[in-house]
Design an enzyme around this catalytic site. Structure first.
Site, PDB file in Angstrom:
ATOM      1  N   ILE A 202      11.843 -49.259 -16.070  1.00  0.00           N
ATOM      2  CA  ILE A 202      11.626 -47.806 -15.942  1.00  0.00           C
ATOM      3  C   ILE A 202      12.991 -47.121 -16.044  1.00  0.00           C
ATOM      4  O   ILE A 202      13.909 -47.450 -15.284  1.00  0.00           O
ATOM      5  CB  ILE A 202      11.016 -47.455 -14.557  1.00  0.00           C
ATOM      6  CG1 ILE A 202       9.645 -48.113 -14.385  1.00  0.00           C
ATOM      7  CG2 ILE A 202      10.914 -45.942 -14.377  1.00  0.00           C
ATOM      8  CD1 ILE A 202       9.086 -47.999 -12.965  1.00  0.00           C
ATOM      9  N   HIS A 203      13.144 -46.194 -16.971  1.00  0.00           N
ATOM     10  CA  HIS A 203      14.400 -45.433 -17.008  1.00  0.00           C
ATOM     11  C   HIS A 203      14.260 -44.074 -17.680  1.00  0.00           C
ATOM     12  O   HIS A 203      15.206 -43.302 -17.705  1.00  0.00           O
ATOM     13  CB  HIS A 203      15.483 -46.224 -17.749  1.00  0.00           C
ATOM     14  CG  HIS A 203      15.320 -46.205 -19.243  1.00  0.00           C
ATOM     15  ND1 HIS A 203      14.430 -47.013 -19.890  1.00  0.00           N
ATOM     16  CD2 HIS A 203      15.908 -45.445 -20.201  1.00  0.00           C
ATOM     17  CE1 HIS A 203      14.495 -46.770 -21.204  1.00  0.00           C
ATOM     18  NE2 HIS A 203      15.376 -45.824 -21.420  1.00  0.00           N
ATOM     19  N   ARG A 204      13.082 -43.781 -18.219  1.00  0.00           N
ATOM     20  CA  ARG A 204      12.882 -42.552 -18.994  1.00  0.00           C
ATOM     21  C   ARG A 204      13.135 -41.331 -18.116  1.00  0.00           C
ATOM     22  O   ARG A 204      12.785 -41.334 -16.923  1.00  0.00           O
ATOM     23  CB  ARG A 204      11.438 -42.574 -19.500  1.00  0.00           C
ATOM     24  CG  ARG A 204      11.061 -41.693 -20.633  1.00  0.00           C
ATOM     25  CD  ARG A 204      11.788 -41.877 -21.898  1.00  0.00           C
ATOM     26  NE  ARG A 204      11.807 -43.222 -22.419  1.00  0.00           N
ATOM     27  CZ  ARG A 204      12.677 -43.632 -23.348  1.00  0.00           C
ATOM     28  NH1 ARG A 204      13.571 -42.812 -23.840  1.00  0.00           N
ATOM     29  NH2 ARG A 204      12.649 -44.860 -23.784  1.00  0.00           N
ATOM     30  N   ARG A 234      20.231 -45.672 -13.818  1.00  0.00           N
ATOM     31  CA  ARG A 234      19.726 -44.300 -13.662  1.00  0.00           C
ATOM     32  C   ARG A 234      18.586 -44.262 -12.650  1.00  0.00           C
ATOM     33  O   ARG A 234      18.507 -43.357 -11.808  1.00  0.00           O
ATOM     34  CB  ARG A 234      19.206 -43.812 -15.010  1.00  0.00           C
ATOM     35  CG  ARG A 234      18.598 -42.460 -14.915  1.00  0.00           C
ATOM     36  CD  ARG A 234      17.905 -42.072 -16.189  1.00  0.00           C
ATOM     37  NE  ARG A 234      17.769 -40.637 -16.185  1.00  0.00           N
ATOM     38  CZ  ARG A 234      17.886 -39.871 -17.245  1.00  0.00           C
ATOM     39  NH1 ARG A 234      18.142 -40.403 -18.406  1.00  0.00           N
ATOM     40  NH2 ARG A 234      17.732 -38.577 -17.147  1.00  0.00           N
ATOM     41  N   ASP A 274       8.494 -48.019 -19.730  1.00  0.00           N
ATOM     42  CA  ASP A 274       8.584 -46.734 -20.424  1.00  0.00           C
ATOM     43  C   ASP A 274       9.655 -46.793 -21.514  1.00  0.00           C
ATOM     44  O   ASP A 274      10.017 -45.781 -22.097  1.00  0.00           O
ATOM     45  CB  ASP A 274       8.849 -45.581 -19.441  1.00  0.00           C
ATOM     46  CG  ASP A 274      10.148 -45.732 -18.679  1.00  0.00           C
ATOM     47  OD1 ASP A 274      10.942 -46.644 -18.990  1.00  0.00           O
ATOM     48  OD2 ASP A 274      10.384 -44.914 -17.759  1.00  0.00           O
TER      49      ASP A 274
END
Ligand code: UD1
Ligand code: UDP
Length: 349
Positions: A202-204, A234, A274
């Site tokens: 997950i990083h979007r 992030r 994502d």
């Protein structure tokens, strides 16, 4: 001999550049520029080491910042490099701020731009990547699409000159490095059994802000299966900021290198992600994908029945994990793993 400047700076760009720079270097002088948008060793140097990428001739060391800050810093620092190198082509990859800034600088200097992964669209301009794609494609002279979809999207915007469908360089990377990843002990090192866990990333932008972040934390923490989550910095910073933490059967680990990630992916029952690149890689390795977004640029994986879009909805995520996508077959959607050679020929012949 022709000269090509290749601009990278983010984790997925190292993966895309690795096969292409080998194909280009056989016939041209390749000058590497690393913007430094990603700088933690596990997001940058490990890819040079594992994928055998030549050290860059120029490091711009821009670091993190707002979109404008990062883009402006790259613009300022890459201009003198492009003037001094005076390349025949400036090659840019994907859709990041590094892609955008290198494109703008090269365009203003009259240097032809080659865009690898051209024509991708999510049709969602709230995604920073979509803005980067539209601008980059608009300014490129050679546009290399992974599939027909990219060429169709470009045609709909009136872009037809210089467009070719070559396949996906990430398929090249999977073909070249997949067998090497087989030697990784990443699955056993985590005490996992092949087929006995889900891999997640997950990083979007939208998913690292509230309310999506909290929803994803709750949804993954409630799953009735082991989940390995190599955490993007992030997302780590976002969890800290919001006072959130994964729980249940989610095992958070630091980001891993490409070979370890590929090994973890190949051993996983399914991928929850994502990421753009990881959706495709799941397909290349015949692993079902559950995408934590409402839209994807990689529409063929969804049409093929190998990828499901579930957004951040807990019930949809749980249902997809219980009954993941199960296509009857995994036909090649993004070429034959030889895109890099086609791109090199198109640029240098
Ligand atoms: C960027 C790209 C995204 C791509 C992703 C690949 C843009 C707009 N976004 O997103 O398209 O999918 O790379 O991973 O270009 N950070 C660190 N260490 C690092 C790099 C970043 O701690 O080495 C942290 C910083 O707090 C930074 C944040 O991550 O502010 C976001 O980094 P940034 O490069 O802006 O965006 P990504 O989310 O990495
Ligand atoms: N990746 C990796 N280690 C990780 C997570 C991802 O090596 O812990 C690789 C993955 O194999 C793929 C690329 O990073 O090649 C995808 O990058 P990311 O998801 O950060 O960006 P996106 O593709 O969404 O732009």
């Amino acid at each position: 001999m022709a000269k090509v400047v290749s601009v990278v700076g983010n984790r997925p760009q190292y993966v895309k550049a690795a096969p292409l720079c080998v194909a280009l270097a056989a016939r041209a002088t390749v000058v590497g520029v690393d913007t430094g948008q990603h700088y933690d060793p596990e997001l940058s140097q490990i890819f040079y080491d594992e994928l055998g990428i030549a050290p860059p001739e120029h490091r711009l060391a821009v670091g993190s910042g707002s979109h404008a800050e990062m883009t402006a810093r790259i613009l300022e620092r890459i201009e003198p490099v492009l003037i001094a190198e005076a390349p025949d082509w400036c090659v840019v990859y994907g859709d990041t701020n590094s892609t955008l800034a290198a494109t703008l600088a090269a365009a203003k200097l009259g240097i032809p731009i080659a865009h690898v992964e051209a024509g991708l669209r999510s049709f969602d301009r709230s995604m920073p990547e979509e803005v980067n794609r539209v601008v980059t494609d608009g300014l490129s002279s050679a546009l290399f699409c992974p599939s027909q979809t990219g060429a169709d999207n470009l045609a709909a915007e009136g872009i037809v000159d210089g467009v070719s469908i070559v396949g996906d360089v990430m398929a090249d990377a999977a073909r070249l490095f997949g067998p090497i990843a087989e030697r990784s002990t990443a699955v056993a090192d985590l005490g996992l059994e092949p087929g006995g866990y889900a891999l997640a990333t997950i990083h979007r932008d939208a998913n690292t802000r509230q309310p999506a972040l909290g929803r994803l934390v709750a949804a993954l923490s409630a799953l009735d299966c082991d989940v390995v989550l190599p955490l993007h910095p992030r997302t780590a910073a976002a969890l800290e900021r919001e006072g959130l933490a994964f729980a249940g059967r989610v095992r958070v680990v630091p980001p891993v290198g490409y070979l370890e990630f590929t090994a973890l992916l190949r051993g996983a029952r399914l991928l929850l992600t994502d990421s753009g690149g990881a959706q495709k890689e799941a397909y290349f390795h015949a692993v079902p994908c559950v995408t934590l977004r409402d839209r994807t640029e990689w529409v063929e994986t969804v049409s093929a029945g190998a990828n499901m879009l579930v957004g951040d909805d807990a019930a949809a995520i749980a249902a997809a994990v219980s009954g993941p996508p199960a296509p009857a077959a995994w036909p090649a959607l993004y070429g034959d793993g030889h895109a890099a050679e086609r791109i090199a020929s198109a640029l240098l012949d």
